[in-house]
Design a protein around this motif. Structure first.
Motif, PDB file in Angstrom:
ATOM      1  N   GLN A   1       0.794  -1.225   0.000  1.00 36.96           N
ATOM      2  CA  GLN A   1       0.000   0.000   0.000  1.00 36.96           C
ATOM      3  C   GLN A   1       0.832   1.284   0.000  1.00 36.96           C
TER       4      GLN A   1
ATOM      5  N   GLU B   1      -3.278   6.648  -0.911  1.00 39.36           N
ATOM      6  CA  GLU B   1      -3.922   7.481  -1.918  1.00 39.36           C
ATOM      7  C   GLU B   1      -2.896   8.049  -2.898  1.00 39.36           C
TER       8      GLU B   1
ATOM      9  N   ALA C   1      -1.211   5.073  -5.035  1.00 38.67           N
ATOM     10  CA  ALA C   1      -2.076   4.573  -6.114  1.00 38.67           C
ATOM     11  C   ALA C   1      -1.889   5.388  -7.388  1.00 38.67           C
TER      12      ALA C   1
END
Length: 392
Positions: free
Chosen positions: A88, A249, A252
């Motif tokens: 992530q 965020e 990504a």
């Protein structure tokens, strides 16, 4: 014939790499481009040999081989105290150079402003121009290369989208304090800007200075985009392994930029570099001690030349003031150093927004015998008769 893009007229080719070419052409000791002349850790070399025989010759996962990201996340967690998720929070890049370009293109729209401290690593201005962003320069003032708060506040009042912080700094060796980073973060929060940090010298810091990870400060992780590299820590500048660390965020979006810039970093090198990431804490302690010795050895020669310089707090560069030598500018001085003295550095003006021509940047990431050879050549500067003869 059509003209190339207008933005390319706003910057030149790398001065650093240009000085390396000059050093090679005239046989000078290359203290310009910052790469070691000694080998990586033996554990990493053995792992590389094994990786070349393994099934790693095709594309890895675009944003980084899983085993590499896992080892990298664990190392970052040990250093920062953050719980880093390899799936992530990370995208693996082709060196910190690509990481910075990815960060800029992820954070900034064309027309946005970005704060850059001057002097700066030469890529930052080019990164801003290629991203379509407008640099706002804030001066780092010699000799300690600190910034003035009022100037930084005024820069933030221009509503930048981001600020770039190189810590420890290339070219000055400045280590930003926790207080300075907190102040920068507070201003970025107040004006809703990203803090993009470039930290490839994280493990090369000299006592009593301490490296602070900006992303580890309270409330910082959602706003800080960390760019880093394995190049300096493991003496593998040619492997071109770097990464971006940020919130899910941001990552990504950064993965999309990275994918279409380079697809991915070299798969076998990622596998081999795991051995470096898994080295114990003692390795980093020994690395700091190694560079502290190299720094003191090289600076001992500089002191004997009589030239002023700023002692670096981190990284492996030193800015030497050559204004007393009577050259018309630092570029001519740097060329003379390479051709006549046989020691190549980088003209400091390539790092400054301001019209600054006092400095040459040298680096000391070399074997002891290389630094001694360079130092002996530099000592000729203290011989006024030799200087007069060489300038005729």
């Amino acid at each position: 014939m059509p003209s190339p893009a207008d933005r390319l007229s706003q910057f030149s080719e790398s001065v650093i790499r240009g000085m390396t070419r000059l050093a090679n052409s005239c046989g000078a000791i290359n203290l310009s481009q910052g790469f070691p002349d000694f080998d990586p850790p033996e554990e990493v070399l053995c792992a590389l040999e094994q990786a070349t025989r393994g099934p790693y010759h095709q594309y890895a996962v675009t944003w980084g081989a899983p085993r590499f990201r896992q080892a990298l996340a664990q190392k970052i967690t040990r250093n920062t105290g953050l719980e880093v998720d390899p799936d992530q929070h990370l995208v693996v890049t082709c060196g910190s150079t690509e990481a910075m370009m990815v960060a800029m293109m992820t954070a900034c729209n064309p027309g946005d402003k970005v704060i850059v401290f001057s002097p700066f690593y030469e890529n930052y201005a080019a990164d801003a121009i290629l991203s379509g962003a407008e640099p706002i320069y804030v001066t780092l003032n010699a000799p300690d290369f600190g910034y003035l708060r009022d100037e930084l506040v005024a820069a933030f009042e221009q509503k930048p989208k981001a600020i770039i912080v190189c810590n420890p700094s290339n070219p000055t060796g400045k280590v930003f304090t926790r207080e300075e980073l907190s102040e920068i973060l507070d201003l970025a929060t107040q004006h809703d800007a990203y803090v993009i940090t470039d930290e490839p010298y994280e493990h090369i810091v000299y006592e009593p200075h301490v490296h602070t990870y900006a992303c580890s400060l309270p409330g910082a992780f959602e706003r800080v985009i960390t760019c880093n590299s394995l190049s300096k820590t493991y003496s593998i500048t040619g492997w071109r392994l770097g990464y971006v660390l940020a919130s899910p965020e941001v990552i990504a979006q950064a993965r999309k930029v990275h994918d279409f810039l380079t697809v991915g970093a070299a798969a076998p090198l990622q596998e081999a570099a795991v051995a470096g990431l898994e080295l114990p804490d003692s390795y980093y302690e020994e690395l700091q001690a190694l560079y502290a010795r190299k720094k003191e050895l090289f600076l001992s020669y500089l002191r004997r030349t009589g030239l002023p310089f700023t002692e670096p707090q981190g990284a492996y560069y030193v800015m030497v003031d050559i204004s007393s030598l009577g050259f018309p500018n630092d570029t001519e001085a740097a060329k003379w150093f390479a051709r006549e003295l046989g020691v190549a550095g980088v003209p400091g003006s390539s790092f400054f927004r301001e019209p600054e021509h006092r400095f040459i940047r040298f680096h000391f990431a070399k074997k002891e015998e290389t630094l001694i050879a360079a130092g002996e050549r530099l000592l000729r500067l203290a011989d006024s008769d030799w200087m007069q003869r060489s300038k005729r």
